[in-house]
Motif scaffolding. Sequence first.
Motif, short mmCIF file in Angstrom:
data_model
loop_
_atom_site.label_atom_id
_atom_site.label_comp_id
_atom_site.label_asym_id
_atom_site.label_seq_id
_atom_site.Cartn_x
_atom_site.Cartn_y
_atom_site.Cartn_z
N ASN A 18 15.13 -17.74 31.78
CA ASN A 18 15.71 -18.78 32.65
C ASN A 18 17.08 -19.26 32.17
OD1 ASN A 18 13.24 -18.67 34.01
ND2 ASN A 18 12.38 -20.24 32.64
N THR A 19 17.95 -18.34 31.84
CA THR A 19 19.26 -18.77 31.36
C THR A 19 20.12 -19.26 32.54
OG1 THR A 19 19.92 -16.48 31.48
CG2 THR A 19 19.35 -17.32 29.32
N ILE A 20 21.05 -20.15 32.20
CA ILE A 20 21.90 -20.76 33.23
C ILE A 20 23.36 -20.40 32.95
CG2 ILE A 20 22.70 -23.00 34.14
CD1 ILE A 20 19.98 -24.12 33.12
N HIS A 21 24.08 -20.12 34.01
CA HIS A 21 25.49 -19.76 33.90
C HIS A 21 26.33 -21.01 33.61
CE1 HIS A 21 29.39 -18.73 36.13
NE2 HIS A 21 29.42 -18.10 34.97
N ILE A 22 27.25 -20.90 32.65
CA ILE A 22 28.15 -22.02 32.35
C ILE A 22 29.55 -21.66 32.84
CG2 ILE A 22 29.13 -23.44 30.51
CD1 ILE A 22 26.66 -22.76 28.85
N PRO A 23 30.02 -22.28 33.90
CA PRO A 23 31.32 -21.87 34.48
C PRO A 23 32.52 -22.20 33.61
CG PRO A 23 30.28 -23.59 35.83
CD PRO A 23 29.34 -23.31 34.70
N GLU A 24 32.47 -23.31 32.87
CA GLU A 24 33.62 -23.58 32.00
C GLU A 24 33.19 -24.23 30.69
OE1 GLU A 24 36.55 -26.30 33.40
OE2 GLU A 24 35.11 -27.63 34.35
N PRO A 31 21.32 -27.65 27.49
CA PRO A 31 21.22 -27.20 26.09
C PRO A 31 21.59 -25.72 25.98
CG PRO A 31 19.16 -28.23 26.81
CD PRO A 31 20.00 -28.05 28.03
N ILE A 32 22.26 -25.38 24.90
CA ILE A 32 22.62 -23.98 24.66
C ILE A 32 21.82 -23.46 23.46
CG2 ILE A 32 24.50 -22.46 23.97
CD1 ILE A 32 26.39 -24.18 25.45
N LEU A 33 21.24 -22.30 23.63
CA LEU A 33 20.40 -21.72 22.57
C LEU A 33 21.04 -20.45 22.06
CD1 LEU A 33 17.14 -22.10 24.62
CD2 LEU A 33 17.57 -23.28 22.48
N ILE A 34 21.18 -20.35 20.75
CA ILE A 34 21.77 -19.13 20.17
C ILE A 34 20.91 -18.66 19.01
CG2 ILE A 34 23.80 -18.17 19.04
CD1 ILE A 34 25.06 -20.92 20.38
N LEU A 35 20.58 -17.40 19.05
CA LEU A 35 19.78 -16.85 17.97
C LEU A 35 20.60 -15.84 17.19
CD1 LEU A 35 16.81 -17.03 16.94
CD2 LEU A 35 16.43 -14.86 18.13
N LYS A 36 20.73 -16.06 15.89
CA LYS A 36 21.46 -15.11 15.04
C LYS A 36 20.44 -14.43 14.14
CE LYS A 36 25.74 -15.13 12.45
NZ LYS A 36 26.76 -15.98 11.86
N GLY A 52 23.12 -29.56 22.12
CA GLY A 52 22.54 -30.40 23.17
C GLY A 52 21.04 -30.45 22.97
N ILE A 53 20.62 -30.75 21.75
CA ILE A 53 19.19 -30.70 21.41
C ILE A 53 18.47 -31.94 21.94
CG2 ILE A 53 19.41 -31.86 19.15
CD1 ILE A 53 17.42 -29.69 18.10
N ASN A 54 17.24 -31.76 22.35
CA ASN A 54 16.36 -32.90 22.63
C ASN A 54 14.97 -32.53 22.14
OD1 ASN A 54 14.95 -31.46 24.73
ND2 ASN A 54 16.72 -31.86 26.05
N LYS A 55 14.06 -33.52 22.19
CA LYS A 55 12.73 -33.30 21.60
C LYS A 55 11.99 -32.13 22.22
CE LYS A 55 10.57 -37.35 19.61
NZ LYS A 55 10.38 -38.67 20.17
N GLU A 56 12.04 -32.07 23.57
CA GLU A 56 11.24 -31.04 24.25
C GLU A 56 11.75 -29.64 23.89
OE1 GLU A 56 12.62 -33.66 27.01
OE2 GLU A 56 11.45 -34.50 25.38
N ILE A 57 13.06 -29.52 23.96
CA ILE A 57 13.60 -28.18 23.74
C ILE A 57 13.35 -27.75 22.29
CG2 ILE A 57 16.01 -28.85 23.26
CD1 ILE A 57 15.70 -26.11 25.52
N LYS A 58 13.43 -28.72 21.38
CA LYS A 58 13.16 -28.40 19.97
C LYS A 58 11.71 -27.94 19.83
CE LYS A 58 12.61 -30.40 15.46
NZ LYS A 58 12.65 -31.58 14.61
N GLN A 59 10.81 -28.74 20.41
CA GLN A 59 9.39 -28.44 20.35
C GLN A 59 9.10 -27.03 20.87
OE1 GLN A 59 7.39 -30.42 18.87
NE2 GLN A 59 5.65 -29.02 19.19
N GLN A 60 9.61 -26.78 22.07
CA GLN A 60 9.39 -25.47 22.70
C GLN A 60 9.92 -24.33 21.85
OE1 GLN A 60 11.57 -25.17 26.37
NE2 GLN A 60 10.43 -26.89 27.24
N SER A 61 11.10 -24.55 21.27
CA SER A 61 11.79 -23.43 20.66
C SER A 61 11.22 -23.04 19.30
CB SER A 61 13.27 -23.75 20.47
OG SER A 61 13.81 -24.20 21.66
N ILE A 62 10.72 -24.02 18.57
CA ILE A 62 10.30 -23.65 17.21
C ILE A 62 8.79 -23.73 16.99
CG2 ILE A 62 12.53 -24.31 16.20
CD1 ILE A 62 11.08 -26.73 15.03
#
Length: 419
Positions: free
Chosen positions: A236-242, A299-304, A385-395
């Motif tokens: 479910n990625t979202i396009h960022i126009p600028e 929020p932007i997610l990047i995995l290295k 752009g971290i928040n509690k939910e996204i942190k919870q979900q991601s890790i």
Amino acid sequence: MLVYKFGGASVKSADGIRNMLKIVSSVEDNLFIVVSAMGKTTNALEVVLENFMKAEQEAALEKLTEIETYHKEIIAELFKDKSVGETAVEPFFTKLKTILSESVGNDYDRCYDQIVSYGEVISTAIISAVFKEKGIVNKWLDMRELLVTDSNFREANVNFLEAEKRLKSAVDFSQHKVYIGQGFIGTNMKGLPTTLGREGSDYTAAVVGNLLDADSVTIWKDVPGILNGDPRIFQNTIHIPELSYLDAVELAHSGAQVIHPKTIKPLENKQIPLYVRPFGSPTEAGSVIHQTAKPITVPILILKRNLVLLTLRPLDFSFVLEESLTWIFTVIEKYRLKVSLIQSSAISISICVDNSRYLQRAMDELSNDYKVSYNTDLEMLTIRGINKEIKQQSIQNREVLVQQVTRRSGRFIMRALEK
Ligand code: ASP
Ligand code: MG
């Protein structure tokens, strides 16, 4: 004038090059085109190099023949008269064969740049020739004569002053409207070929844009633009126009593969906008990176991936921050380790770095003064752009070794999932 950059994935086939031709022929401005090696040619040339370094001449030549066949197949499909394309690349394959059969490599980094740089030389030779055949008048440039760098082979730094002089004397838009040059490669002051680091063609485009004061730089990619996460990893990625230069540079440095991290600075310095546009659907706008972008709201997610966490403790029990930092970073710079995150306590420091060729040597050197421990096969997840939910979900369910969370962003060093 405009700078257009086409990457290896865009020019990996005759179809790709035809698409590139279509894009270029609709441009009315003066144009400087930067091109990478075709498809996976750089990886293939790295194999040639490995063989060359081990004096495995036959294997090196065999691999080179595969590379030649791949290019000749594209030529055969692309040109009306394939002998024109073959003639354009012939001198380069001949030169490579001579290098491989007449000597054995000694200095790895230097030989790397000498051999691997041919990927871009060959791709641009084909493209310049086919453009001419199709009526797009253009001038082919050899960046191994123009883009002056230092002698830090395999990761060379551009000498902006010298490169500007040479580039400006080679480019004259009153003579040609279209110039074609290689990404990724340059020359040191002695005329030896250098390279700018893997995936460095984006950086070349930015440097050329800076030196020639381009109105904009466009990177054509096989993605719709910049997304808030890599669609190969996240759903479910979202396009960022600028995007602002600041957000873009943070994103790229965190490991977002859409642009090379060094690309932003030369453009920011001259306030040149950077467009990231979809190669497959050139009428779409893609994304733009510039000064005045609105703040990002998703929020932007990047995995290295493929990171190593080094933990160093001074053998003499001294304070690490006050007494050891300079030395540690001298070693890091010497072995060109790429640092993603640092965390310290009184007498230890953890440094997360890319796994790389010279890591072991750096650790050996550090072991003289530090107890060095390390974990391999790690990943770093960055959330802007971290928040509690996204942190919870991601890790959730992940083993997190180190984390750093600020108000806006979070970084989590985690063990990689079993594949
Ligand atoms: N051909 C080089 C590489 O694959 C440079 C680039 O593609 O940007 O790393
Ligand atoms: Mg590439």
